[in-house]
Write an enzyme that holds these catalytic residues in place. Structure first.
Site, mmCIF file in Angstrom:
data_model
loop_
_atom_site.group_PDB
_atom_site.id
_atom_site.type_symbol
_atom_site.label_atom_id
_atom_site.label_comp_id
_atom_site.label_asym_id
_atom_site.label_seq_id
_atom_site.Cartn_x
_atom_site.Cartn_y
_atom_site.Cartn_z
ATOM 1 N N LYS A 266 63.477 6.802 -23.682
ATOM 2 C CA LYS A 266 64.619 7.139 -23.775
ATOM 3 C C LYS A 266 64.962 7.908 -22.139
ATOM 4 O O LYS A 266 66.264 7.505 -21.707
ATOM 5 C CB LYS A 266 65.103 8.024 -24.799
ATOM 6 C CG LYS A 266 64.983 7.277 -26.272
ATOM 7 C CD LYS A 266 65.200 8.497 -27.379
ATOM 8 C CE LYS A 266 64.277 9.514 -27.576
ATOM 9 N NZ LYS A 266 62.870 9.062 -27.824
ATOM 10 N N ASP B 236 59.694 8.421 -28.634
ATOM 11 C CA ASP B 236 58.617 8.052 -27.437
ATOM 12 C C ASP B 236 59.175 6.754 -27.036
ATOM 13 O O ASP B 236 57.986 6.064 -26.313
ATOM 14 C CB ASP B 236 57.390 8.610 -27.446
ATOM 15 C CG ASP B 236 57.279 9.953 -27.857
ATOM 16 O OD1 ASP B 236 57.862 10.721 -27.269
ATOM 17 O OD2 ASP B 236 56.342 10.286 -28.558
ATOM 18 N N GLN C 255 64.123 11.966 -30.503
ATOM 19 C CA GLN C 255 63.356 11.575 -31.455
ATOM 20 C C GLN C 255 63.715 9.913 -31.792
ATOM 21 O O GLN C 255 63.979 9.421 -30.741
ATOM 22 C CB GLN C 255 63.392 12.152 -32.822
ATOM 23 C CG GLN C 255 62.607 13.503 -32.921
ATOM 24 C CD GLN C 255 63.232 14.660 -32.007
ATOM 25 O OE1 GLN C 255 64.642 15.086 -32.108
ATOM 26 N NE2 GLN C 255 62.775 15.230 -31.076
ATOM 27 N N GLY D 27 60.421 15.095 -25.514
ATOM 28 C CA GLY D 27 59.862 15.214 -24.291
ATOM 29 C C GLY D 27 60.289 13.809 -23.676
ATOM 30 O O GLY D 27 59.693 12.845 -23.997
ATOM 31 N N HIS D 28 61.266 13.858 -22.596
ATOM 32 C CA HIS D 28 61.767 12.933 -22.100
ATOM 33 C C HIS D 28 61.384 12.745 -20.690
ATOM 34 O O HIS D 28 61.660 13.430 -20.064
ATOM 35 C CB HIS D 28 63.238 12.542 -22.327
ATOM 36 C CG HIS D 28 63.906 12.762 -23.739
ATOM 37 N ND1 HIS D 28 65.144 12.735 -24.067
ATOM 38 C CD2 HIS D 28 63.155 12.593 -24.963
ATOM 39 C CE1 HIS D 28 65.347 12.653 -25.294
ATOM 40 N NE2 HIS D 28 63.968 12.505 -25.860
#
Ligand code: GDP
Ligand code: IMO
Ligand code: MG
Length: 423
Positions: free
Chosen positions: A16, A13, A222, A40-41
């Site tokens: 990215k 988080d 990650q 979750g990007h």
């Protein structure tokens, strides 16, 4: 022409998604190499926010081709839902997304086993997306791959074999209800028509593209400290987010990699359990969470927040071979009177020489801090380094010299134009 790896340098988080979106203006291909829908990007374009879980964040640039490598584990339903959401927002996916035939499939029993493991006493705090159990089957050579969707008989046999074992486990070990094998076969044999068009021999495609001079950005999910080998094991994910994973997860050889870009948040966050030496359990931690909107993009869980850990990022730079970094969320520190930076850890009055890789060591260490003055003004309108306040520049220079990295990108807000590019 270049092949670049983008890695999260802390516990995930780091921002990215935003940086991939910025960089992919200049890349022709963006490829994910590990993880799955645990990621979750977030990419914010104007007032619209997109959260990508499986599809590379480059999908929001219409000229970019997106690739999901063999190292990724794919939940077909999550993938199709994501495609549908993008297409509803007029983002073309068909013809722009390729998926490795060798990527493994997340099955319903993987998600169930993930949840069962998490209900026991050894809680990792996973995202519950079935990631660990899927990689277990991959390495136990029982996994079901994307290519199996194209061969109904093989698919059915593999599902039956797996279900025999998993149902035994569910019933005899966990005292749970068995799963309906026919239902799963029915569900998974219907994916072929929908996914067929995306399947590709990804190593051949990527290596040919590189030979033709195309530029490729490899998007890690990650972060380094969640790496199954190099992170704070067992409080990690089950894949290799570090730069080494980019080669095995795509089929691009190490000799073709030109650079490694680290994404570094200006403070530290972590979701789930495990050591976090600079964690703030007081109102300052709450303030970081509130201003930084630190809630999981996948699960919505509040993220644990703390000061920047230069010792951790130095270790991350070493194991990833980071050439330069993008510092993100610097604006979140705008209102702090003082900002602390962790220089290293002390054990029995002595400074550790290297970052602990034995998780038990974290119980015995104390972080050592340097306190820097805050800048107490908004920086999200700054377009150049020179426009930043002196105290902000001091902070950046301090963290870069302490952790030993070069900064090339500074993010001062979630939007595309809230970005400072340095030479
Ligand atoms: P990722 O998993 O590394 O892509 O990061 P996430 O998307 O999970 O979390 C990063 C969050 O911070 C998202 O909500 C982004 O929109 C937001 N973000 C990214 N860069 C910045 C920044 O420079 N400033 C602020 N305030 N928010 C940012
Ligand atoms: P992005 O790509 C932050 C964490 C989980 C848990 C551990 C294992 O958005 O940075 P898993 O479901 O992978 O078995 O959970 O890893 N985790 C993440 N933390 N960002 C992520 O992804 C994460 N993906 C997994 O919270 O601690
Ligand atoms: Mg995220």
């Amino acid at each position: 022409m270049s092949v670049s790896i983008l890695v999260g340098s802390q516990w995930g988080d780091e921002g990215k998604g935003k940086v991939v979106d910025i960089l992919s203006e200049k890349f022709e291909i963006v490829a994910r190499y590990q993880g799955g829908a645990n990621a979750g990007h977030t990419v914010q374009i104007g007032d619209k926010q997109y959260i990508l879980h499986l599809i590379p964040s480059g999908i929001l640039r219409e000229n970019v081709i997106c690739v999901i490598g063999n190292g990724v584990v794919i939940d077909p339903k999550a993938l199709l839902d994501e495609i549908e959401i993008l297409e509803k927002n007029n983002i073309k996916v068909s013809g722009r997304l390729f998926i490795s035939q060798n990527a493994h499939l997340i099955m319903p029993y993987h998600k169930l086993l993930d949840q069962i493991n998490e209900s026991g006493s050894n809680k990792i705090g996973t995202t519950g997306r079935g990631i660990g159990p899927c990689y277990i089957d991959k390495y136990a050579r029982k996994g079901i791959k994307i290519v199996d969707l194209l061969h109904r008989d093989t698919l059915e046999n593999k599902i039956r074999m797996n279900l025999q074992e998993k149902n035994n486990l569910l019933k005899k070990v966990y005292d749970k209800e068995e799963l309906d094998v026919e239902e799963i076969i029915k569900e998974y044999t219907e994916f072929d028509k929908k996914i067929d068009q995306y399947i590709k021999d990804v190593p051949v495609y990527l290596n040919n593209s590189i030979a033709e001079g195309k530029s490729v950005l490899l998007e890690g999910a990650q972060g380094a400290l969640l790496d199954v080998d190099h992170g704070t094991y067992p409080f990690v994910t089950s894949s290799s987010p570090t730069s080494g994973g980019a080669c095995t997860g795509t089929g691009i050889p190490p000799t073709k990699i030109n650079e490694v870009i680290g994404i570094v948040k200006a403070y530290t966050t972590r979701v789930g359990n495990g050591p976090f030496p600079t964690e703030l359990l007081d109102e300052e931690g709450e303030k970081l969470r509130k201003i930084g909107a630190e809630y999981g993009a996948t699960t919505g869980r509040p993220r644990r927040c703390g000061w920047f850990d230069a010792f951790l990022v130095k270790y991350s730079c070493m194991i990833n071979g980071i050439d330069y970094v993008a510092i993100t969320k610097l604006d979140v520190l705008d209102t702090f009177d003082e900002i602390k930076v962790c220089l290293g850890y002390q054990e029995n009055g002595k400074m550790l020489k290297s970052f602990p890789t034995d998780v038990h060591q974290f119980d015995k260490i104390e972080p050592v801090y340097e306190t820097l003055p805050g800048w107490k003004q908004n920086i999200n309108k700054a377009k150049t380094y020179d426009e930043l306040p002196e105290a902000t520049k001091n902070y950046l220079e301090f963290i870069s010299s302490t952790a030993g990295f070069k900064i090339k990108i500074i993010s001062v807000g979630p939007k595309r134009d809230e970005t400072i590019l340095l030479d």
